[in-house]
Design an enzyme around this catalytic site. Structure first.
Site, short mmCIF file in Angstrom:
data_model
loop_
_atom_site.label_atom_id
_atom_site.label_comp_id
_atom_site.label_asym_id
_atom_site.label_seq_id
_atom_site.Cartn_x
_atom_site.Cartn_y
_atom_site.Cartn_z
N GLY A 47 -1.09 -4.75 -5.99
CA GLY A 47 -0.22 -4.99 -7.15
C GLY A 47 0.81 -3.89 -7.34
O GLY A 47 1.89 -4.14 -7.87
N SER A 48 0.50 -2.69 -6.89
CA SER A 48 1.45 -1.59 -7.06
C SER A 48 2.53 -1.57 -5.97
O SER A 48 3.57 -0.94 -6.16
CB SER A 48 0.70 -0.25 -7.06
OG SER A 48 -0.03 -0.10 -8.23
N SER A 89 1.18 3.95 -7.76
CA SER A 89 -0.21 3.49 -7.89
C SER A 89 -0.52 3.41 -9.38
O SER A 89 -0.44 4.42 -10.09
CB SER A 89 -1.18 4.47 -7.22
OG SER A 89 -2.51 4.16 -7.61
N SER A 91 -3.37 2.87 -11.01
CA SER A 91 -4.52 3.69 -11.42
C SER A 91 -4.27 5.17 -11.13
O SER A 91 -4.80 6.04 -11.80
CB SER A 91 -5.78 3.26 -10.66
OG SER A 91 -5.60 3.50 -9.27
N THR A 94 -5.68 5.47 -5.89
CA THR A 94 -5.82 4.71 -4.65
C THR A 94 -5.71 5.66 -3.45
O THR A 94 -4.72 6.37 -3.30
CB THR A 94 -4.75 3.60 -4.59
OG1 THR A 94 -5.00 2.74 -5.70
CG2 THR A 94 -4.79 2.81 -3.31
N ARG A 141 -2.02 -5.79 -11.06
CA ARG A 141 -1.14 -6.93 -10.74
C ARG A 141 -0.47 -7.51 -11.96
O ARG A 141 0.50 -8.25 -11.85
CB ARG A 141 -1.94 -8.01 -9.99
CG ARG A 141 -3.04 -8.62 -10.81
CD ARG A 141 -3.87 -9.54 -9.95
NE ARG A 141 -5.02 -10.08 -10.64
CZ ARG A 141 -6.15 -9.41 -10.91
NH1 ARG A 141 -6.24 -8.15 -10.56
NH2 ARG A 141 -7.15 -9.99 -11.54
N GLU A 228 -6.01 -13.12 -6.03
CA GLU A 228 -6.61 -12.20 -7.00
C GLU A 228 -6.95 -12.88 -8.33
O GLU A 228 -8.03 -12.68 -8.86
CB GLU A 228 -5.68 -11.00 -7.25
CG GLU A 228 -5.59 -10.07 -6.06
CD GLU A 228 -4.86 -8.78 -6.38
OE1 GLU A 228 -5.34 -8.00 -7.21
OE2 GLU A 228 -3.78 -8.56 -5.81
N HIS A 244 9.79 -21.38 13.67
CA HIS A 244 9.68 -21.02 15.09
C HIS A 244 8.25 -20.86 15.56
O HIS A 244 8.01 -20.46 16.70
CB HIS A 244 10.50 -19.74 15.36
CG HIS A 244 11.96 -19.97 15.09
ND1 HIS A 244 12.83 -20.48 16.02
CD2 HIS A 244 12.67 -19.84 13.95
CE1 HIS A 244 14.03 -20.61 15.48
NE2 HIS A 244 13.97 -20.24 14.21
N LYS A 340 -13.99 -0.40 -2.91
CA LYS A 340 -13.59 0.97 -3.23
C LYS A 340 -14.82 1.85 -3.44
O LYS A 340 -14.86 3.00 -3.01
CB LYS A 340 -12.69 0.98 -4.48
CG LYS A 340 -11.27 0.46 -4.20
CD LYS A 340 -10.35 0.56 -5.43
CE LYS A 340 -8.96 0.02 -5.12
NZ LYS A 340 -8.06 -0.04 -6.28
C1 F6R Z 1 -5.71 -5.31 -9.02
C2 F6R Z 1 -4.63 -5.21 -8.05
C3 F6R Z 1 -4.86 -4.47 -6.77
C4 F6R Z 1 -4.45 -2.98 -6.90
C5 F6R Z 1 -4.73 -2.22 -5.60
C6 F6R Z 1 -4.20 -0.77 -5.66
O1 F6R Z 1 -5.22 -5.90 -10.19
O2 F6R Z 1 -3.58 -5.73 -8.27
O3 F6R Z 1 -4.14 -5.11 -5.75
O4 F6R Z 1 -3.09 -2.92 -7.23
O5 F6R Z 1 -6.11 -2.18 -5.35
O6 F6R Z 1 -4.61 -0.08 -6.82
P1 F6R Z 1 -3.52 0.68 -7.69
O7 F6R Z 1 -2.50 -0.33 -8.10
O8 F6R Z 1 -4.25 1.25 -8.85
O9 F6R Z 1 -2.95 1.75 -6.79
#
Ligand code: F6R
Length: 344
Positions: A47-48, A89, A91, A94, A141, A228, A244, A340
């Site tokens: 999502g990021s 990111s 959070s 990541t 996301r 997701e 193609h 994770k």
């Molecule tokens: C969860 C989502 C995931 C996170 C990914 C990376 O809603 O969208 O795809 O984006 O796991 O984590 P972040 O975004 O915190 O770096």
């Protein structure tokens, strides 16, 4: 109606984008604004990373500096002091993004950070990188506005895009607000195209095709939102490349699985951009309709930003409505969390 809150977040998305376009940057002293930027790398995952995809689309259109989106631990070896690396990111924790920012620092790149906190915020503050701190506490996301608009304002601040976006942002926000009214939960299915598409997709494997350019990026976002939010398999591709190779999959796609459904992401301007693509979409649709239903979703707006975001926003509604039809929680990301935790 909305037991998990995702629909509420989707409805608040226009307000999120408005807020995100005004988020303050801390410019820091780590990045020398005198250094010429020749390339931009946005590094992030899931999502990021999507915000970086949007930035790439705008840079491709308006230039002059190429943008690469890096969804990996390591940055390309050509990254150097003339590269701007944006670490995104939500959070801030990541591991791939944290590794990539180490690479960026080693390469003496210019670094900017977009995050809601975590280790990435600590690193940015300690190293005095430029950073934008966005509000936390929601699934990444659903925070695409927070993750994308600060990137745009940073590039504008450093004059790295040959375009003024004020008018485009206003147009985008008003289209998102209008879509929220037209596709929201209070609008009954017979007047709500998002609910209708969700119903049509129930029990099917969606394959989303973008009809060129930015629609490829958006098709991937549709696929990820089905993965997701809805917890279903979905696939995406873009024309002309699809013509193609993947086109041949439709010869006997039904023998593998009988329940495909194709969504074409279209643009009112594609006729002017490239009439050949319009013809390709028509012929491809005709071939696929022999074995699977084909639906079309049309972008709205004049500016590229509005057309991109309108298609992205429709995916939010459709994927959440479809999750509710399946009875699954759109916010749940248990498998991502499990993974994770196993890697920790
Ligand atoms: C969860 C989502 C995931 C996170 C990914 C990376 O809603 O969208 O795809 O984006 O796991 O984590 P972040 O975004 O915190 O770096």
């Amino acid at each position: 109606r909305d037991p998990h809150g995702m629909l509420d977040l989707v409805l608040k998305f226009p307000a999120q984008c408005r807020e995100a376009a005004n988020i303050t940057w801390h410019y820091g002293v780590g990045a020398s604004e005198a250094v010429e930027i020749r390339r931009i790398v946005v590094t992030g995952l899931g999502g990021s990373a999507i915000g970086g995809d949007f930035l790439r689309c705008l840079a491709d259109e308006y230039g002059p500096i190429p943008v690469l989106v890096n969804r990996d631990y390591h940055l390309p070896h050509w990254v150097n002091r003339n590269t701007l690396v944006i670490a995104a990111s939500y959070s801030g924790n990541t591991e791939e993004t944290l590794q990539a920012i180490r690479d960026a620092s080693r390469a003496e790149a210019q670094i900017a950070v977009v995050t809601s906190g975590g280790k990435l915020a600590d690193i940015a503050k300690q190293a005095s990188y430029a950073y934008a701190l966005v509000p936390g506490g929601q699934p990444p996301r659903s925070a695409t506005g927070y993750m994308f608009f600060p990137q745009l304002t940073y590039l504008a601040h450093r004059s790295l895009l040959r375009h003024q976006f004020e008018h485009d942002i206003e147009e985008t926000l008003s289209i998102l607000e209008s879509l929220a009214k037209r596709l929201g939960p209070d609008v009954p299915t017979d007047q709500n195209p998002a609910k209708q598409l969700a119903r049509a997709l129930y029990g099917k494997i969606p394959v989303i095709y973008g009809s060129q350019g930015y629609r490829g990026v958006v098709a991937y976002r549709w696929k990820s939102q089905f993965n997701e939010n809805t917890k279903i398999a979905a696939f995406s591709n873009v024309l002309p490349e699809q013509n193609h190779n993947e086109i041949l999959a439709w010869v006997q796609a039904q023998k593998q699985a009988p329940n495909w459904a194709v969504i074409f992401l279209r643009d009112p301007n594609e006729r002017f951009e490239n009439p050949r693509i319009v013809r390709r979409v028509e012929v491809t649709t005709e071939l696929i309709r022999r074995v699977a239903p084909v639906y079309e979703v049309l972008a709205e707006g004049e500016s590229l930003l509005a057309r991109l975001f309108s298609l992205v926003y429709i995916a939010d509604f459709v994927s959440v409505y479809l999750a509710y039809l399946y009875g699954v929680c759109p916010t749940d990301i248990s498998y991502i969390d499990y993974l994770k935790a196993e890697l920790a």
